[in-house]
Design an enzyme around this catalytic site. Structure first.
Site, PDB file in Angstrom:
ATOM      1  N   LYS A  68       0.807  -1.225   0.000  1.00 38.78           N
ATOM      2  CA  LYS A  68       0.000   0.000   0.000  1.00 38.78           C
ATOM      3  C   LYS A  68       0.841   1.277   0.000  1.00 38.78           C
ATOM      4  O   LYS A  68       0.417   2.297  -0.506  1.00 38.78           O
ATOM      5  CB  LYS A  68      -0.949   0.002   1.200  1.00 38.78           C
ATOM      6  N   ASP A 104      -9.819   2.750   2.261  1.00 39.90           N
ATOM      7  CA  ASP A 104      -9.834   2.193   3.626  1.00 39.90           C
ATOM      8  C   ASP A 104     -10.335   3.240   4.631  1.00 39.90           C
ATOM      9  O   ASP A 104     -10.947   2.887   5.636  1.00 39.90           O
ATOM     10  CB  ASP A 104      -8.418   1.762   4.042  1.00 39.90           C
TER      11      ASP A 104
HETATM   12  P1  NAP Z   1       1.195  -3.988   7.196  1.00 40.80           P
HETATM   13  O1  NAP Z   1       1.370  -2.659   6.522  1.00 40.80           O
HETATM   14  O2  NAP Z   1       2.023  -5.155   6.778  1.00 40.80           O
HETATM   15  O3  NAP Z   1       1.378  -3.739   8.784  1.00 40.80           O
HETATM   16  C1  NAP Z   1       1.395  -4.823   9.670  1.00 40.80           C
HETATM   17  C2  NAP Z   1       1.362  -4.326  11.113  1.00 40.80           C
HETATM   18  O4  NAP Z   1       1.301  -5.474  11.985  1.00 40.80           O
HETATM   19  C3  NAP Z   1       2.608  -3.525  11.526  1.00 40.80           C
HETATM   20  O5  NAP Z   1       2.227  -2.532  12.434  1.00 40.80           O
HETATM   21  C4  NAP Z   1       3.460  -4.602  12.210  1.00 40.80           C
HETATM   22  O6  NAP Z   1       4.364  -4.104  13.148  1.00 40.80           O
HETATM   23  C5  NAP Z   1       2.376  -5.392  12.923  1.00 40.80           C
HETATM   24  N1  NAP Z   1       2.840  -6.745  13.282  1.00 40.80           N
HETATM   25  C6  NAP Z   1       3.113  -7.760  12.432  1.00 40.80           C
HETATM   26  N2  NAP Z   1       3.531  -8.860  13.137  1.00 40.80           N
HETATM   27  C7  NAP Z   1       3.526  -8.471  14.449  1.00 40.80           C
HETATM   28  C8  NAP Z   1       3.862  -9.148  15.654  1.00 40.80           C
HETATM   29  N3  NAP Z   1       4.278 -10.418  15.666  1.00 40.80           N
HETATM   30  N4  NAP Z   1       3.725  -8.482  16.827  1.00 40.80           N
HETATM   31  C9  NAP Z   1       3.289  -7.187  16.831  1.00 40.80           C
HETATM   32  N5  NAP Z   1       2.961  -6.505  15.717  1.00 40.80           N
HETATM   33  C10 NAP Z   1       3.085  -7.129  14.537  1.00 40.80           C
HETATM   34  O7  NAP Z   1      -0.312  -4.474   7.064  1.00 40.80           O
HETATM   35  P2  NAP Z   1      -1.657  -3.575   6.886  1.00 40.80           P
HETATM   36  O8  NAP Z   1      -1.958  -3.358   5.454  1.00 40.80           O
HETATM   37  O9  NAP Z   1      -1.543  -2.386   7.770  1.00 40.80           O
HETATM   38  O10 NAP Z   1      -2.758  -4.605   7.441  1.00 40.80           O
HETATM   39  C11 NAP Z   1      -2.816  -4.939   8.818  1.00 40.80           C
HETATM   40  C12 NAP Z   1      -4.010  -5.857   9.074  1.00 40.80           C
HETATM   41  O11 NAP Z   1      -5.231  -5.169   8.814  1.00 40.80           O
HETATM   42  C13 NAP Z   1      -4.034  -7.105   8.181  1.00 40.80           C
HETATM   43  O12 NAP Z   1      -4.490  -8.197   8.965  1.00 40.80           O
HETATM   44  C14 NAP Z   1      -5.049  -6.763   7.109  1.00 40.80           C
HETATM   45  O13 NAP Z   1      -5.669  -7.913   6.571  1.00 40.80           O
HETATM   46  C15 NAP Z   1      -6.035  -5.940   7.930  1.00 40.80           C
HETATM   47  N6  NAP Z   1      -6.815  -5.008   7.086  1.00 40.80           N
HETATM   48  C16 NAP Z   1      -8.154  -5.155   7.051  1.00 40.80           C
HETATM   49  C17 NAP Z   1      -8.907  -4.290   6.296  1.00 40.80           C
HETATM   50  C18 NAP Z   1     -10.380  -4.435   6.271  1.00 40.80           C
HETATM   51  O14 NAP Z   1     -11.000  -3.885   5.365  1.00 40.80           O
HETATM   52  N7  NAP Z   1     -10.969  -5.125   7.233  1.00 40.80           N
HETATM   53  C19 NAP Z   1      -8.303  -3.268   5.542  1.00 40.80           C
HETATM   54  C20 NAP Z   1      -6.915  -3.144   5.607  1.00 40.80           C
HETATM   55  C21 NAP Z   1      -6.174  -4.035   6.370  1.00 40.80           C
HETATM   56  P3  NAP Z   1       5.888  -3.737  12.728  1.00 40.80           P
HETATM   57  O15 NAP Z   1       5.820  -2.350  12.137  1.00 40.80           O
HETATM   58  O16 NAP Z   1       6.622  -3.811  14.001  1.00 40.80           O
HETATM   59  O17 NAP Z   1       6.324  -4.779  11.725  1.00 40.80           O
END
Ligand code: NAP
Length: 292
Positions: A68, A104
């Protein structure tokens, strides 16, 4: 005779994406001759995949984890919300020019208000995570006049950056960055009205599927806990929240509402929301039965 138009979702890996199922159902329901595909794209192939969106047959794409933010330099223009969020989840091909949008932010707010029955104006919130989803959630809270938003992340410099990026937009909202540690969260537990999980903890099919980002004892009984992760059963965070007596909201309504806004941008038509909800729930159940 017109040729079938193309759409798709770009991410890596893409096992969890429900967008192909519910976007295709919506296109079919309105009789739009377009195919929505699953474009799993390894990091080295992102540039080429995005360049292919300029084809006249292509209407655009969704962008998901982990692209993204990375997709932005490959686009021609961003709308205001995508610029402010620093993240793009929807690309529209306008005559060979690629426009970046972020639906989003709208999807988050619509889910919060319509499915969560929660008005964020004046609220105190805790947002967990600092990726693209967290940027959208914090921006949505800032734009709707939340009064105080704590943002906590495992990698502190990422959440520091997020808060510093959004602070100039936050005239009515105090933003505070925190490391994702017990002590920091406890020190900031001032009676949150809203807790939002934007980390990937709880995502099915990952090593973190059984983890929650927030210790149960820190969840206030009288708040709304919104987990952006979607799966057919409650996530560990939502199970803990229910046990504590808090209200809960899962990620499915946001997924459908952000998709509905993307659909409108690509096709110029209002999305058939009920068709999308039905197809998304069916796809989620089928994916769970298939072991994902
Ligand atoms: P992203 O950019 O990859 O960010 C992932 C986040 O999770 C980061 O803050 C990361 O922390 C954290 N994380 C990953 N593993 C971790 C761990 N073991 N312990 C603590 N923190 C951890 O992903 P994103 O696009 O923001 O998406 C995040 C989630 O939201 C996903 O599950 C996605 O499917 C969901 N989502 C849902 C919708 C919806 O419409 N419902 C829309 C968008 C996203 P670090 O920075 O420390 O790596």
């Amino acid at each position: 005779m017109s040729e079938t138009k193309l759409l798709g979702v770009i991410g890596y890996p893409l096992g969890h994406s429900l967008s192909p199922a519910f976007q295709q159902a919506a296109l079919d329901a309105l009789g739009i001759d377009a195919r929505y595909e699953r474009w799993e794209t390894p990091p080295g192939a992102l540039e080429e995949r995005v360049a292919a969106l300029r084809d006249p047959l292509c209407l655009g794409a969704n962008v998901t984890v982990p692209y993204k933010e990375r997709v932005i330099p490959l686009l021609d223009e961003l709308d205001e919300v995508a610029t402010q969020a620093g993240a793009v989840n929807t690309i529209v091909n306008r005559g060979g020019r690629l426009m970046g949008h972020n639906t989003d932010v709208d999807g988050f707010l619509r889910a919060l208000r319509e499915a969560g029955d929660f008005e964020p104006r004046g609220c105190i919130a805790l947002v967990l995570g600092a990726g693209g989803a967290a940027r959208a959630a914090v921006l949505a809270l800032v734009r709707s006049g939340a009064s105080l938003v704590y943002v906590a992340n495992r990698t502190y410099h990422r959440v520091f950056r997020l808060v510093e990026d959004l602070r100039p937009l936050a005239a009515r909202t105090r933003l505070v960055s925190l490391p994702l540690t017990y002590a920091a969260l406890q020190g900031a537990s001032v009676g949150w009205d809203l807790v939002v999980n934007c980390t990937t903890l709880g995502m099915p099919g990952t090593v973190d599927a059984n983890k929650s980002p927030l210790p149960a004892e820190l969840i206030p009984a009288d708040c709304l806990v919104f987990d952006l992760v979607y799966r057919p059963d409650p996530t560990p965070l939502l199970r803990d929240a229910e046990t504590r007596g808090a209200r809960v909201l899962d990620g499915l309504p946001m997924l459908v509402y952000q998709g509905a806004e993307s659909f409108r941008l690509w096709t110029g038509r209002e999305a058939p929301i009920e068709v999308m909800f039905r197809a998304a729930r069916e796809a989620l159940t089928a994916a769970a039965a298939g072991g994902r």
